[in-house]
Design a protein around this motif. Structure first.
Motif, PDB file in Angstrom:
ATOM      1  N   UNK A 266       5.451   5.898   0.993  1.00  0.00           N
ATOM      2  CA  UNK A 266       4.653   6.985   1.576  1.00  0.00           C
ATOM      3  C   UNK A 266       4.647   8.146   0.591  1.00  0.00           C
ATOM      4  N   UNK A 267       3.457   8.638   0.250  1.00  0.00           N
ATOM      5  CA  UNK A 267       3.365   9.816  -0.596  1.00  0.00           C
ATOM      6  C   UNK A 267       3.177  11.025   0.302  1.00  0.00           C
ATOM      7  N   UNK A 268       4.053  12.008   0.142  1.00  0.00           N
ATOM      8  CA  UNK A 268       4.006  13.220   0.960  1.00  0.00           C
ATOM      9  C   UNK A 268       3.468  14.367   0.105  1.00  0.00           C
ATOM     10  N   UNK A 269       2.435  15.022   0.622  1.00  0.00           N
ATOM     11  CA  UNK A 269       1.891  16.213  -0.026  1.00  0.00           C
ATOM     12  C   UNK A 269       2.158  17.392   0.886  1.00  0.00           C
TER      13      UNK A 269
ATOM     14  N   UNK B 169       0.848  -1.184   0.000  1.00  0.00           N
ATOM     15  CA  UNK B 169       0.000   0.000   0.000  1.00  0.00           C
ATOM     16  C   UNK B 169       0.886   1.237   0.000  1.00  0.00           C
ATOM     17  N   UNK B 170       0.389   2.308  -0.609  1.00  0.00           N
ATOM     18  CA  UNK B 170       1.093   3.578  -0.523  1.00  0.00           C
ATOM     19  C   UNK B 170       0.303   4.461   0.420  1.00  0.00           C
ATOM     20  N   UNK B 171       0.906   4.835   1.523  1.00  0.00           N
ATOM     21  CA  UNK B 171       0.253   5.713   2.481  1.00  0.00           C
ATOM     22  C   UNK B 171       0.427   7.146   2.017  1.00  0.00           C
ATOM     23  N   UNK B 172      -0.516   7.996   2.365  1.00  0.00           N
ATOM     24  CA  UNK B 172      -0.422   9.391   1.977  1.00  0.00           C
ATOM     25  C   UNK B 172      -0.465  10.240   3.240  1.00  0.00           C
ATOM     26  N   UNK B 173       0.485  11.153   3.364  1.00  0.00           N
ATOM     27  CA  UNK B 173       0.479  12.052   4.509  1.00  0.00           C
ATOM     28  C   UNK B 173       0.641  13.487   4.022  1.00  0.00           C
ATOM     29  N   UNK B 174       0.177  14.398   4.836  1.00  0.00           N
ATOM     30  CA  UNK B 174       0.238  15.813   4.501  1.00  0.00           C
ATOM     31  C   UNK B 174       1.224  16.510   5.419  1.00  0.00           C
ATOM     32  N   UNK B 175       2.086  17.321   4.839  1.00  0.00           N
ATOM     33  CA  UNK B 175       3.042  18.098   5.616  1.00  0.00           C
ATOM     34  C   UNK B 175       2.762  19.578   5.384  1.00  0.00           C
ATOM     35  N   UNK B 176       3.052  20.390   6.371  1.00  0.00           N
ATOM     36  CA  UNK B 176       2.850  21.833   6.264  1.00  0.00           C
ATOM     37  C   UNK B 176       4.178  22.479   5.893  1.00  0.00           C
TER      38      UNK B 176
ATOM     39  N   UNK C  89       7.778  22.830  -0.767  1.00  0.00           N
ATOM     40  CA  UNK C  89       6.985  22.186  -1.814  1.00  0.00           C
ATOM     41  C   UNK C  89       7.807  21.151  -2.579  1.00  0.00           C
ATOM     42  N   UNK C  90       9.111  21.403  -2.742  1.00  0.00           N
ATOM     43  CA  UNK C  90       9.969  20.481  -3.482  1.00  0.00           C
ATOM     44  C   UNK C  90      10.189  19.164  -2.742  1.00  0.00           C
ATOM     45  N   UNK C  91       9.809  19.104  -1.457  1.00  0.00           N
ATOM     46  CA  UNK C  91       9.969  17.863  -0.688  1.00  0.00           C
ATOM     47  C   UNK C  91       8.816  16.896  -0.911  1.00  0.00           C
ATOM     48  N   UNK C  92       7.773  17.341  -1.600  1.00  0.00           N
ATOM     49  CA  UNK C  92       6.641  16.465  -1.864  1.00  0.00           C
ATOM     50  C   UNK C  92       7.038  15.339  -2.799  1.00  0.00           C
ATOM     51  N   UNK C  93       6.250  14.281  -2.800  1.00  0.00           N
ATOM     52  CA  UNK C  93       6.512  13.162  -3.693  1.00  0.00           C
ATOM     53  C   UNK C  93       6.479  11.849  -2.950  1.00  0.00           C
ATOM     54  N   UNK C  94       6.936  10.791  -3.618  1.00  0.00           N
ATOM     55  CA  UNK C  94       6.875   9.469  -3.025  1.00  0.00           C
ATOM     56  C   UNK C  94       8.208   9.081  -2.389  1.00  0.00           C
ATOM     57  N   UNK C  95       8.146   8.759  -1.107  1.00  0.00           N
ATOM     58  CA  UNK C  95       9.311   8.283  -0.365  1.00  0.00           C
ATOM     59  C   UNK C  95       9.112   6.794  -0.132  1.00  0.00           C
ATOM     60  N   UNK C  96      10.200   6.057  -0.128  1.00  0.00           N
ATOM     61  CA  UNK C  96      10.092   4.637   0.199  1.00  0.00           C
ATOM     62  C   UNK C  96      11.314   4.227   1.010  1.00  0.00           C
TER      63      UNK C  96
END
Length: 106
Positions: free
Chosen positions: A100-103, A22-29, A79-86
């Protein structure tokens, strides 16, 4: 008479990151602090690698891998830190990975 011996027993356990696949999605400020965890307690301890958007993650002043790879810390999130981390954990018994997908908002 009396005799005693002590033994150290090490039990090997396979890699078992929860919800593999699964790809988890999290939101960062934006401007905030983010810590991603690679929850792995296999025996023997695995070698852990972090990737961002499919390429090996390069550590810098803001992005640091801690605790032998178990955590990825990102400071002053942009904003440039967004994307998929694994993270990929590998030991003698196999390997497993977590995505993990970071938005980033703000």
């Amino acid at each position: 008479g009396e005799d005693s011996r002590s033994f150290h027993v090490s039990i090997q356990a396979p890699l078992s990151i929860a919800s593999v696949g699964e790809t988890h999605s999290i939101t960062a400020v934006a401007g905030g602090h983010l810590i991603l965890e690679c929850p792995e307690d296999a025996v023997p301890p695995p070698h852990i690698e972090w990737h961002w958007e499919g390429s090996p993650l390069r550590e810098d002043a803001r992005r640091q891998v801690l605790a032998e790879g178990r955590f990825l810390q990102i400071q002053a999130v942009g904003a440039a830190d967004g994307g998929e981390y694994s993270c990929r954990a590998t030991n003698a018994l196999g390997d497993t990975s977590l995505r993990v997908r970071v938005e980033v908002y703000g």
